[in-house]
Design an enzyme around this catalytic site. Structure first.
Site, PDB file in Angstrom:
ATOM      1  N   GLU A 136      25.390  58.383  45.072  1.00  0.00           N
ATOM      2  CA  GLU A 136      25.313  57.759  45.774  1.00  0.00           C
ATOM      3  C   GLU A 136      26.946  56.752  44.768  1.00  0.00           C
ATOM      4  O   GLU A 136      27.575  56.000  44.755  1.00  0.00           O
ATOM      5  CB  GLU A 136      24.424  56.747  45.299  1.00  0.00           C
ATOM      6  CG  GLU A 136      24.601  54.969  46.362  1.00  0.00           C
ATOM      7  CD  GLU A 136      23.124  54.301  46.478  1.00  0.00           C
ATOM      8  OE1 GLU A 136      22.479  54.852  48.020  1.00  0.00           O
ATOM      9  OE2 GLU A 136      22.577  53.745  45.864  1.00  0.00           O
ATOM     10  N   HIS A 155      12.451  81.651  42.328  1.00  0.00           N
ATOM     11  CA  HIS A 155      11.678  82.582  43.433  1.00  0.00           C
ATOM     12  C   HIS A 155      12.858  81.723  44.322  1.00  0.00           C
ATOM     13  O   HIS A 155      11.915  82.215  46.112  1.00  0.00           O
ATOM     14  CB  HIS A 155      10.387  82.135  43.683  1.00  0.00           C
ATOM     15  CG  HIS A 155       9.746  83.339  42.410  1.00  0.00           C
ATOM     16  ND1 HIS A 155       9.098  84.767  42.245  1.00  0.00           N
ATOM     17  CD2 HIS A 155       9.911  82.773  41.079  1.00  0.00           C
ATOM     18  CE1 HIS A 155       9.142  84.600  41.185  1.00  0.00           C
ATOM     19  NE2 HIS A 155      10.177  83.672  40.128  1.00  0.00           N
ATOM     20  N   LYS A 172      23.108  51.665  58.419  1.00  0.00           N
ATOM     21  CA  LYS A 172      22.074  50.078  58.618  1.00  0.00           C
ATOM     22  C   LYS A 172      22.588  49.171  59.248  1.00  0.00           C
ATOM     23  O   LYS A 172      21.323  48.645  60.026  1.00  0.00           O
ATOM     24  CB  LYS A 172      22.064  49.405  57.288  1.00  0.00           C
ATOM     25  CG  LYS A 172      21.046  51.078  55.884  1.00  0.00           C
ATOM     26  CD  LYS A 172      21.435  49.547  54.447  1.00  0.00           C
ATOM     27  CE  LYS A 172      20.706  50.189  53.518  1.00  0.00           C
ATOM     28  NZ  LYS A 172      20.265  48.914  51.972  1.00  0.00           N
TER      29      LYS A 172
END
Length: 550
Positions: A353, A384, A512
């Site tokens: 950000e 793994h 938004k």
């Protein structure tokens, strides 16, 4: 061409990269037995080993010159002095002021902000300690057993990461929960087993209008009313961290339970502020003070250490070396401490950000890559999962590894097995395995030359994969504070060299804004034609298929 890529230091680094890009770290270590001593730094109990990187003395000299040419030392002064370095929002950047330990004044608009910071912190501690000591009573005069932090972004990731990291220092009969996802399952699953008479909510929203947070907050409020049968004494069960006192009080929160947010603290840097209320409730005031003190020691180190001895500067320069010259577009963060399992997610926001920008401070498109893709996982689990790509993939992925010399209980059998993996993986990523190594290994296993020839390509590891390792004594509040702040400063340094503003986040806003408009369109059954054909199609399909009650 930008000023950065047109500079002499950039040109010298390009030339140097061509000279050393094929050098192998195996050879660099063979040629220089003092490489570890030369390329490691210490801050208190934290060792930063960056010797397993594809660098030479000349590399560091040229990278440091790049930083000097960017005016890094002057920018560090501006950073701590409260200059308005967040120029697109005309704000200073002063999360560092939240952890100052002395009575050094810091001015914003000619007002010393330190007294107000300390007053607000004492208010946070007062409420937290009343909850911790069971003196804060709910609607039926019962003590609080569960605290739910409702926030998003930095109001969620920072407190969640720290409370998880410092669980060993928390009250284990006081449960801290975190809700961020607007998906109803997150809050419903959290509330399912809670008792409203003993549950306390923290609503963390600077504006008190953030959709994700406020939808969850309204659900929590209605849950309380439904369970209790009224809104009686709702102020005993809700608090807020916000700059919008009016909306918070209208929600039902008492002014004494509303804590301040300042516009000179970005959300992703806010855990040191009242956003850390859930942290203080979890670990207590003294441990929170230690967290702040650890961050402050990193601040002093960053502010005062020469660039060549400065850990955040070295972290940043190595990132630029790989990102801009090796064209490595990602970076792995690999804690070998289970309590740090949320640290990679926290850094994803802090870094991406901040430095995920394509426009420089003058408003021009950059002609170089900026912030890397940050990903990570607990080291043992990652081995793994995606270490196959780190070892033998076609992409170069530099990695930071973090590990404690001892853990809270430190059962030797567990911890030595853990640390053997830390040291083995950094060595394996650096050295790799040559054809000669593979031949000898398979010969010992009894394979003939024809069998070895067939298997050989799959068993060779190229190595030369860079890692930097943080070793610290143990994960206590002070050490965690230092580590977080070191990464904060690293991000700042990279932003300065890339000539971008690391402290705005306009890229978060577009989605938004569109979501607000689309929400209105979802509230009726009308067919939508106002978007592109894909978005129209998706919205209309959803509206057609959703249950009628929704």
């Amino acid at each position: 061409m930008s000023q950065l890529t047109h500079s002499d230091s950039w040109a010298e680094l390009i030339k140097h990269f061509e000279e050393i890009k094929d050098l192998h770290m195996r050879d660099l270590f063979a040629q220089d037995k003092s490489r570890f001593e030369k390329y490691s730094l210490k801050l208190n109990d934290i060792l930063y080993d960056f010797s397993k990187n594809r660098i030479t003395d000349k590399t560091l000299k040229l990278l440091l010159q790049l930083a000097k040419d960017a005016g890094l030392s002057e920018w560090i002064e501006k950073y701590f002095a409260g200059d308005r370095i967040n120029h697109t929002e005309n704000r200073p950047v002063l999360h560092t002021a939240l952890r100052i330990q002395e009575n050094t004044p810091v001015y914003v608009d000619d007002i010393d902000i330190i007294p107000e910071i300390r007053t607000e912190r004492e208010r946070v501690k007062h409420l937290a300690e009343k909850i911790r000591t069971r003196k804060w009573l709910g609607v039926t005069n019962q003590a609080i057993t569960d605290v739910v932090n409702i926030g998003i972004g930095g109001s969620h990731l920072g407190p969640l990461m720290v409370t998880e990291a410092l669980r060993a220092h928390a009250l284990h009969d006081l449960n801290i929960h975190f809700v961020s996802n607007i998906d109803e399952n997150h809050i419903n699953d959290t509330l399912e087993y809670l008792n409203p008479e003993t549950t306390f909510f923290i609503i963390a929203s600077k504006t008190f209008t953030t959709q994700d947070t406020m939808v969850n907050a309204e659900t929590a409020r209605q849950w309380y009313i439904n369970k209790i049968g009224s809104s009686e004494k709702i102020e005993r069960h809700f608090s807020a961290v916000t700059s919008n006192v009016k909306l918070a009080t209208e929600f039902g929160i008492a002014e004494d339970n509303i804590f301040k947010m300042w516009d000179w603290v970005g959300g992703r840097y806010s855990l040191w502020s009242a956003i850390g209320l859930s942290i203080v409730i979890a670990i207590g005031s003294e441990h929170f003070d230690d967290l702040l003190a650890g961050a402050y020691e990193a601040d002093l180190h960053f502010k005062n250490a020469p660039l060549e001895e400065n850990i955040p500067v070295m972290m940043a320069l190595l990132g630029i070396w790989y990102n801009n010259f090796f064209k490595a577009q990602s970076m792995a963060v690999l804690p070998y401490d289970q309590r740090l399992h949320r640290f990679p997610a926290y850094l994803q926001q802090a870094d991406m950000e901040s430095n995920g920008k394509y426009v420089d401070r003058e408003g021009h498109d950059v002609d170089y890559t900026t912030g890397p893709v940050i990903f990570g996982e607990i080291g043992i689990a990652a081995q793994h999962a995606f270490f196959q790509l780190l070892h033998q993939g076609t992409k170069l992925v530099p990695a930071d590894i973090l590990a404690p010399v001892y853990s809270f209980r430190c059962i030797a059998r567990h911890h030595r097995a853990l640390m053997s993996n830390v040291f083995a993986q950094t060595e394996a990523l650096m050295k790799g395995k040559t054809e000669d190594d593979v031949y000898k290994e398979l010969k010992l296993e009894g394979l003939d030359d024809e069998g070895i020839k067939k298997l050989m390509p799959y068993k060779v590891f190229p190595g030369n994969r860079p890692t930097s390792t943080f070793l610290f004594d143990t994960l206590d509040p002070k050490t965690l504070g230092t580590i977080i702040a070191l990464y904060e400063h690293k991000i700042f340094v990279q932003g300065i060299i890339w000539n971008i503003n690391s402290f705005d986040q306009w890229g978060v806003e577009l989605g938004k804004q569109l979501a607000k408009n689309i929400l209105n369109e979802l509230n009726d059954a009308e067919k939508i034609n106002s978007h592109d054909s894909s978005t129209n199609g998706l919205i209309n399909y959803y509206k057609q298929r959703r249950p009628k009650k929704q």
